[in-house]
Design a protein around this motif. Structure first.
Motif, PDB file in Angstrom:
ATOM      1  N   CYS A 129     -14.648 -62.463  -4.641  1.00  0.00           N
ATOM      2  CA  CYS A 129     -15.679 -62.435  -5.222  1.00  0.00           C
ATOM      3  C   CYS A 129     -15.857 -60.866  -4.446  1.00  0.00           C
ATOM      4  O   CYS A 129     -16.360 -60.709  -3.339  1.00  0.00           O
ATOM      5  CB  CYS A 129     -16.039 -62.838  -5.707  1.00  0.00           C
ATOM      6  SG  CYS A 129     -17.689 -61.708  -7.164  1.00  0.00           S
ATOM      7  N   GLY A 130     -15.763 -59.234  -5.112  1.00  0.00           N
ATOM      8  CA  GLY A 130     -16.656 -58.538  -4.828  1.00  0.00           C
ATOM      9  C   GLY A 130     -17.197 -57.648  -5.534  1.00  0.00           C
ATOM     10  O   GLY A 130     -17.527 -57.560  -7.022  1.00  0.00           O
ATOM     11  N   ASP A 155     -18.889 -70.710  -6.605  1.00  0.00           N
ATOM     12  CA  ASP A 155     -18.261 -69.320  -6.938  1.00  0.00           C
ATOM     13  C   ASP A 155     -18.711 -68.236  -6.043  1.00  0.00           C
ATOM     14  O   ASP A 155     -19.270 -67.873  -5.654  1.00  0.00           O
ATOM     15  CB  ASP A 155     -19.122 -69.245  -8.283  1.00  0.00           C
ATOM     16  CG  ASP A 155     -18.771 -68.124  -8.944  1.00  0.00           C
ATOM     17  OD1 ASP A 155     -17.835 -67.349  -8.382  1.00  0.00           O
ATOM     18  OD2 ASP A 155     -19.423 -67.286 -10.541  1.00  0.00           O
ATOM     19  N   PRO A 156     -17.858 -67.873  -5.695  1.00  0.00           N
ATOM     20  CA  PRO A 156     -17.310 -66.065  -4.911  1.00  0.00           C
ATOM     21  C   PRO A 156     -18.647 -65.978  -4.999  1.00  0.00           C
ATOM     22  O   PRO A 156     -18.677 -64.598  -4.688  1.00  0.00           O
ATOM     23  CB  PRO A 156     -16.190 -66.116  -4.116  1.00  0.00           C
ATOM     24  CG  PRO A 156     -15.328 -66.546  -5.798  1.00  0.00           C
ATOM     25  CD  PRO A 156     -16.094 -68.257  -7.016  1.00  0.00           C
ATOM     26  N   CYS A 157     -18.050 -64.703  -6.126  1.00  0.00           N
ATOM     27  CA  CYS A 157     -19.112 -64.361  -7.387  1.00  0.00           C
ATOM     28  C   CYS A 157     -20.945 -65.016  -6.501  1.00  0.00           C
ATOM     29  O   CYS A 157     -21.676 -63.616  -6.438  1.00  0.00           O
ATOM     30  CB  CYS A 157     -18.846 -64.001  -8.534  1.00  0.00           C
ATOM     31  SG  CYS A 157     -17.437 -63.157  -8.934  1.00  0.00           S
ATOM     32  N   GLN A 158     -21.056 -65.688  -6.390  1.00  0.00           N
ATOM     33  CA  GLN A 158     -22.577 -66.213  -5.952  1.00  0.00           C
ATOM     34  C   GLN A 158     -22.446 -66.244  -5.184  1.00  0.00           C
ATOM     35  O   GLN A 158     -24.031 -65.786  -4.717  1.00  0.00           O
ATOM     36  CB  GLN A 158     -22.603 -67.538  -7.375  1.00  0.00           C
ATOM     37  CG  GLN A 158     -24.129 -68.255  -6.364  1.00  0.00           C
ATOM     38  CD  GLN A 158     -25.485 -67.239  -7.464  1.00  0.00           C
ATOM     39  OE1 GLN A 158     -24.992 -67.558  -8.877  1.00  0.00           O
ATOM     40  NE2 GLN A 158     -26.126 -67.254  -6.790  1.00  0.00           N
ATOM     41  N   LEU A 159     -21.977 -65.844  -4.057  1.00  0.00           N
ATOM     42  CA  LEU A 159     -21.926 -66.152  -2.325  1.00  0.00           C
ATOM     43  C   LEU A 159     -22.598 -64.731  -2.622  1.00  0.00           C
ATOM     44  O   LEU A 159     -22.979 -64.205  -1.428  1.00  0.00           O
ATOM     45  CB  LEU A 159     -21.163 -66.210  -1.391  1.00  0.00           C
ATOM     46  CG  LEU A 159     -20.302 -67.918  -2.056  1.00  0.00           C
ATOM     47  CD1 LEU A 159     -18.524 -68.210  -1.643  1.00  0.00           C
ATOM     48  CD2 LEU A 159     -21.668 -68.348  -1.584  1.00  0.00           C
ATOM     49  N   ALA A 160     -21.238 -63.718  -3.227  1.00  0.00           N
ATOM     50  CA  ALA A 160     -21.520 -62.586  -2.842  1.00  0.00           C
ATOM     51  C   ALA A 160     -22.950 -62.089  -3.354  1.00  0.00           C
ATOM     52  O   ALA A 160     -23.174 -61.559  -2.960  1.00  0.00           O
ATOM     53  CB  ALA A 160     -20.756 -61.749  -3.651  1.00  0.00           C
ATOM     54  N   ASN A 161     -23.165 -62.128  -4.812  1.00  0.00           N
ATOM     55  CA  ASN A 161     -24.729 -61.522  -5.557  1.00  0.00           C
ATOM     56  C   ASN A 161     -25.635 -62.420  -4.154  1.00  0.00           C
ATOM     57  O   ASN A 161     -26.607 -61.673  -4.599  1.00  0.00           O
ATOM     58  CB  ASN A 161     -24.920 -62.083  -6.731  1.00  0.00           C
ATOM     59  CG  ASN A 161     -23.622 -61.476  -7.601  1.00  0.00           C
ATOM     60  OD1 ASN A 161     -24.001 -60.355  -7.997  1.00  0.00           O
ATOM     61  ND2 ASN A 161     -23.049 -61.811  -8.376  1.00  0.00           N
ATOM     62  N   ASP A 162     -25.842 -63.180  -3.873  1.00  0.00           N
ATOM     63  CA  ASP A 162     -26.719 -63.880  -3.367  1.00  0.00           C
ATOM     64  C   ASP A 162     -26.714 -63.225  -1.756  1.00  0.00           C
ATOM     65  O   ASP A 162     -28.054 -62.869  -1.142  1.00  0.00           O
ATOM     66  CB  ASP A 162     -26.447 -65.779  -2.677  1.00  0.00           C
ATOM     67  CG  ASP A 162     -26.831 -67.039  -3.411  1.00  0.00           C
ATOM     68  OD1 ASP A 162     -27.092 -66.149  -4.825  1.00  0.00           O
ATOM     69  OD2 ASP A 162     -25.997 -67.730  -3.636  1.00  0.00           O
ATOM     70  N   ALA A 163     -26.013 -62.522  -1.519  1.00  0.00           N
ATOM     71  CA  ALA A 163     -25.507 -61.768  -0.266  1.00  0.00           C
ATOM     72  C   ALA A 163     -26.477 -60.277  -0.509  1.00  0.00           C
ATOM     73  O   ALA A 163     -26.580 -59.597   0.846  1.00  0.00           O
ATOM     74  CB  ALA A 163     -24.720 -61.838   0.370  1.00  0.00           C
TER      75      ALA A 163
END
Length: 173
Positions: A129-130, A155-163
């Motif tokens: 996710c980007g 969810d990779p978008c959760q990882l991106a949004n957390d970072a």
């Protein structure tokens, strides 16, 4: 095995770099298209920001493309089961949206900053996710790419949004 996962993330950027659809316009500084030298340098992110985002500064890869890209700069780091990559490019948001490798675009806000979230590739469930930010120093993308051997349902978008909130404060407007 983790290198393979990272290579998949880089392939996503390479796919974007090779957009087959020509679209007029590039990010501009003072009304002229940006050059690679004018782009924000993702490798200048401080260890403090990286650690706050969950990335390990010691794993910095300042050559995530393996080969030079004329209109991209990038850096990547490992986190807990995934990669965090930060790229900047002369490509516009219009070009991102025209790339069929990228999909499920969604307008988001990270703090007080407007951005565009998107998924990469065709995997179900998605593993990359980007989040893209427009800036005077190019389009800046933060990507979360799960390791190939990461079977967690996160969810990779959760990882991106957390970072992302940890990076947004240091990104140029």
């Amino acid at each position: 095995m983790r290198l393979v996962g990272f290579a998949a993330g880089v392939c996503a950027v390479v796919a974007l770099a090779g957009c087959s659809t020509a679209v007029d316009g590039q990010p501009e500084a003072s009304g002229t298209p940006l050059t690679k030298e004018q782009l924000f340098d993702p490798c200048t992110v401080s260890d403090r920001v990286l650690q706050a985002a969950g990335a390990d500064p010691a794993t910095k890869d300042d050559n995530p493309f393996s080969v030079p890209r004329a209109d991209w700069k990038g850096c990547a780091w490992t986190a807990n089961g995934y990669f965090i990559s930060l790229f900047t490019t002369t490509k516009t948001m219009k070009e991102f949206r025209a790339n069929d490798y990228l999909h499920d675009f969604k307008d988001v806000s990270i703090g007080d900053r407007k951005a565009t979230q998107y998924l990469l590739g065709t995997k179900t469930p998605p593993d990359q996710c980007g989040i893209a930010f427009e800036s005077a120093q190019g389009t800046i993308t933060l990507q979360a790419s799960k390791f190939v051997d990461n079977k967690a349902s996160t969810d990779p978008c959760q990882l991106a949004n957390d970072a992302a909130p940890h990076f947004v404060t240091i990104l140029p407007q």
